[in-house]
Scaffold this motif. Sequence first.
Motif, mmCIF file in Angstrom:
data_model
loop_
_atom_site.group_PDB
_atom_site.id
_atom_site.type_symbol
_atom_site.label_atom_id
_atom_site.label_comp_id
_atom_site.label_asym_id
_atom_site.label_seq_id
_atom_site.Cartn_x
_atom_site.Cartn_y
_atom_site.Cartn_z
ATOM 1 N N VAL A 276 -2.561 -7.203 -1.734
ATOM 2 C CA VAL A 276 -2.671 -5.740 -1.734
ATOM 3 C C VAL A 276 -1.550 -5.175 -0.876
ATOM 4 O O VAL A 276 -1.372 -5.587 0.279
ATOM 5 C CB VAL A 276 -4.044 -5.281 -1.191
ATOM 6 N N ASP A 277 -0.784 -4.249 -1.428
ATOM 7 C CA ASP A 277 0.317 -3.639 -0.706
ATOM 8 C C ASP A 277 -0.205 -2.892 0.521
ATOM 9 O O ASP A 277 -1.089 -2.036 0.412
ATOM 10 C CB ASP A 277 1.079 -2.673 -1.624
ATOM 11 N N ALA A 278 0.340 -3.216 1.689
ATOM 12 C CA ALA A 278 -0.153 -2.626 2.932
ATOM 13 C C ALA A 278 0.222 -1.159 3.071
ATOM 14 O O ALA A 278 -0.427 -0.413 3.809
ATOM 15 C CB ALA A 278 0.387 -3.404 4.132
ATOM 16 N N ARG A 279 1.258 -0.702 2.358
ATOM 17 C CA ARG A 279 1.699 0.692 2.469
ATOM 18 C C ARG A 279 1.037 1.588 1.425
ATOM 19 O O ARG A 279 0.502 2.642 1.749
ATOM 20 C CB ARG A 279 3.227 0.767 2.345
ATOM 21 N N THR A 280 1.063 1.137 0.169
ATOM 22 C CA THR A 280 0.509 1.964 -0.913
ATOM 23 C C THR A 280 -0.969 1.700 -1.150
ATOM 24 O O THR A 280 -1.637 2.470 -1.825
ATOM 25 C CB THR A 280 1.266 1.708 -2.221
ATOM 26 N N PHE A 281 -1.475 0.590 -0.603
ATOM 27 C CA PHE A 281 -2.876 0.210 -0.745
ATOM 28 C C PHE A 281 -3.224 -0.078 -2.212
ATOM 29 O O PHE A 281 -4.333 0.158 -2.654
ATOM 30 C CB PHE A 281 -3.789 1.310 -0.185
ATOM 31 N N ALA A 282 -2.260 -0.599 -2.953
ATOM 32 C CA ALA A 282 -2.455 -0.913 -4.365
ATOM 33 C C ALA A 282 -2.421 -2.424 -4.563
ATOM 34 O O ALA A 282 -1.566 -3.105 -3.980
ATOM 35 C CB ALA A 282 -1.378 -0.252 -5.218
ATOM 36 N N PRO A 283 -3.324 -2.986 -5.390
ATOM 37 C CA PRO A 283 -3.304 -4.423 -5.668
ATOM 38 C C PRO A 283 -2.001 -4.843 -6.340
ATOM 39 O O PRO A 283 -1.492 -4.158 -7.233
ATOM 40 C CB PRO A 283 -4.503 -4.620 -6.606
ATOM 41 N N GLN A 284 -1.442 -5.974 -5.903
ATOM 42 C CA GLN A 284 -0.187 -6.484 -6.439
ATOM 43 C C GLN A 284 -0.376 -7.689 -7.356
ATOM 44 O O GLN A 284 0.534 -8.049 -8.095
ATOM 45 C CB GLN A 284 0.759 -6.875 -5.300
ATOM 46 N N GLY A 285 -1.547 -8.318 -7.284
ATOM 47 C CA GLY A 285 -1.767 -9.494 -8.113
ATOM 48 C C GLY A 285 -2.823 -10.396 -7.507
ATOM 49 O O GLY A 285 -3.375 -10.122 -6.432
ATOM 50 N N PHE A 286 -3.112 -11.493 -8.226
ATOM 51 C CA PHE A 286 -4.143 -12.431 -7.805
ATOM 52 C C PHE A 286 -3.600 -13.846 -7.896
ATOM 53 O O PHE A 286 -2.906 -14.198 -8.848
ATOM 54 C CB PHE A 286 -5.386 -12.291 -8.693
ATOM 55 N N LEU A 287 -3.925 -14.683 -6.883
ATOM 56 C CA LEU A 287 -3.487 -16.064 -6.835
ATOM 57 C C LEU A 287 -4.698 -16.987 -6.780
ATOM 58 O O LEU A 287 -5.417 -17.002 -5.782
ATOM 59 C CB LEU A 287 -2.599 -16.304 -5.616
ATOM 60 N N PRO A 288 -4.980 -17.761 -7.836
ATOM 61 C CA PRO A 288 -6.110 -18.704 -7.807
ATOM 62 C C PRO A 288 -5.847 -19.816 -6.793
ATOM 63 O O PRO A 288 -4.746 -20.367 -6.732
ATOM 64 C CB PRO A 288 -6.155 -19.261 -9.239
ATOM 65 N N THR A 289 -6.855 -20.140 -5.996
ATOM 66 C CA THR A 289 -6.733 -21.238 -5.030
ATOM 67 C C THR A 289 -7.783 -22.309 -5.301
ATOM 68 O O THR A 289 -7.460 -23.454 -5.539
ATOM 69 C CB THR A 289 -6.879 -20.723 -3.594
ATOM 70 N N ALA A 290 -9.083 -21.922 -5.290
ATOM 71 C CA ALA A 290 -10.184 -22.836 -5.580
ATOM 72 C C ALA A 290 -11.463 -22.010 -5.636
ATOM 73 O O ALA A 290 -11.561 -20.963 -4.980
ATOM 74 C CB ALA A 290 -10.298 -23.926 -4.517
ATOM 75 N N PRO A 291 -12.457 -22.444 -6.409
ATOM 76 C CA PRO A 291 -13.721 -21.700 -6.474
ATOM 77 C C PRO A 291 -14.358 -21.554 -5.094
ATOM 78 O O PRO A 291 -14.305 -22.463 -4.270
ATOM 79 C CB PRO A 291 -14.588 -22.579 -7.395
ATOM 80 N N GLY A 292 -14.931 -20.386 -4.843
ATOM 81 C CA GLY A 292 -15.629 -20.155 -3.585
ATOM 82 C C GLY A 292 -14.758 -19.792 -2.413
ATOM 83 O O GLY A 292 -15.220 -19.829 -1.263
ATOM 84 N N ALA A 293 -13.496 -19.402 -2.648
ATOM 85 C CA ALA A 293 -12.592 -19.055 -1.542
ATOM 86 C C ALA A 293 -13.195 -17.941 -0.698
ATOM 87 O O ALA A 293 -13.537 -16.885 -1.221
ATOM 88 C CB ALA A 293 -11.237 -18.626 -2.097
ATOM 89 N N ARG A 294 -13.305 -18.163 0.610
ATOM 90 C CA ARG A 294 -13.956 -17.159 1.454
ATOM 91 C C ARG A 294 -13.312 -16.959 2.815
ATOM 92 O O ARG A 294 -13.292 -15.857 3.345
ATOM 93 C CB ARG A 294 -15.436 -17.526 1.653
ATOM 94 N N GLY A 295 -12.786 -18.028 3.433
ATOM 95 C CA GLY A 295 -12.233 -17.911 4.783
ATOM 96 C C GLY A 295 -10.731 -18.092 4.802
ATOM 97 O O GLY A 295 -10.168 -18.856 4.013
ATOM 98 N N LEU A 296 -10.046 -17.387 5.743
ATOM 99 C CA LEU A 296 -8.590 -17.442 5.835
ATOM 100 C C LEU A 296 -8.141 -17.761 7.257
ATOM 101 O O LEU A 296 -8.799 -17.394 8.232
ATOM 102 C CB LEU A 296 -7.967 -16.110 5.403
ATOM 103 N N ALA A 297 -7.012 -18.454 7.357
ATOM 104 C CA ALA A 297 -6.370 -18.724 8.641
ATOM 105 C C ALA A 297 -4.882 -18.872 8.390
ATOM 106 O O ALA A 297 -4.454 -19.223 7.289
ATOM 107 C CB ALA A 297 -6.937 -19.992 9.283
ATOM 108 N N ILE A 298 -4.077 -18.605 9.417
ATOM 109 C CA ILE A 298 -2.615 -18.631 9.297
ATOM 110 C C ILE A 298 -2.047 -19.748 10.161
ATOM 111 O O ILE A 298 -2.476 -19.943 11.305
ATOM 112 C CB ILE A 298 -2.018 -17.274 9.694
ATOM 113 N N SER A 299 -1.086 -20.483 9.620
ATOM 114 C CA SER A 299 -0.465 -21.580 10.353
ATOM 115 C C SER A 299 0.303 -21.044 11.547
ATOM 116 O O SER A 299 0.682 -19.872 11.590
ATOM 117 C CB SER A 299 0.475 -22.372 9.430
ATOM 118 N N ARG A 300 0.543 -21.908 12.516
ATOM 119 C CA ARG A 300 1.224 -21.486 13.739
ATOM 120 C C ARG A 300 2.667 -21.044 13.489
ATOM 121 O O ARG A 300 3.205 -20.227 14.218
ATOM 122 C CB ARG A 300 1.202 -22.615 14.771
#
Length: 397
Positions: A276-300
């Motif tokens: 989702v675009d942080a400025r316009t607040f409009a969806p930009q697309g979808f990326l499949p990862t795996a069923p049930g995706a729920r939690g996120l974390a960022i690498s160091r």
Amino acid sequence: MGRRRALCRALASLIAAAMVSGCGSPVAFYRPGEGGADEPVVGLGGASPYVRSTPARPKAADPPGAVPVAPAGGRVYAATGPGMIAPKARDMPARLYVASGHGIEVIDPRTMRPVGRFGAGAVASRVVPSWDMRKLWVADTVHDVLVPVGARSGGHGRPVRVADPAGLYFTPDGRTALVAAGRPRRIEVRDPWTMRPRAAVPLPCAAQDGDFTLGGGYLVMSCTSAGALVRLDVAGRRVAGTVRLPAGARPGDLRLSPDGGTFFVADAARGGVWAVDARTFAPQGFLPTAPGARGLAISRDARRLFVSGGGTLAAVDFRARRVTARWPLPGGGNAVPGGVSSDGRALWLADPDGLVYAVSTRTGRVLRHARVKGRPAGLCVHPQPGRFALGGTGLYR
């Protein structure tokens, strides 16, 4: 004697001529009041050259230990790299705080042995570090309270009455706490140190997970049941916009990209992440990862986004916006991430079946694990690199 006086006068004339002709010190000197605070000045009888005569007084409205909001170099996670623990948290022991439903289990991540337990009697749903990382807030959505706990001592203070504290956040400047309440649907604006109420902002849907924009002026949150995102104007204390995702979407955890231009939103129903675009607040697309995706974390190194859920951990390359790895998780459960280790080598997760474990951020292999009582609903790795904590689940800047 006459010759000595003549030599002195000649020497003085030479020095004066050198000064007029442009010969000067290799170090730039300034008149008192000019130049920088750490630059030498010229002026006999003046103030000491390396000290301000009238030091700047901090603003009364600034919270203790306030730091600049803007990230270094314009990069969102410039201060959350390997080992970049804030000075105020460096002497804190590394601990895992597991919200197990009946209290908080404290585990040493090196030995995986329990070293304490607190909050007995409280139905803990999550543990959130304070803005300055000196204490932890335990959210109890059954008894509608937030319980402060000392990060060093483990002693807890008086519970603060808060209606259904589904999420707790702190503005980047450290001046405001924002509590997401599910009943009624609103954001409670509170004092970040005492949690005394200041105001309330009604929401069009029940929000829980969120993250701030690059400058911290807006808090973007997901409404899972409504399949929508809501944007809160922090200073204006109002809802600045909403966006509904395609039918069937169930947005959950979200993170701002390292360049500050995109929000990545986990969707358990569709099994992937929305951009989702942080400025316009409009969806930009979808990326499949795996069923049930729920939690996120960022690498160091802020190059990858880890997406957990449905028994799978996926690694997404931020720049290429593609999945670079998929690893199976123990038991195939819906593990929730608690944060990446300070050195960046391990991602800590907690499974509702009572398993707390770390997986390698390079291979996905399980490195360490421990069993706990109850059903873990939340995990907090503390302390983590960053200048301050924004609350939520492992939000640092």
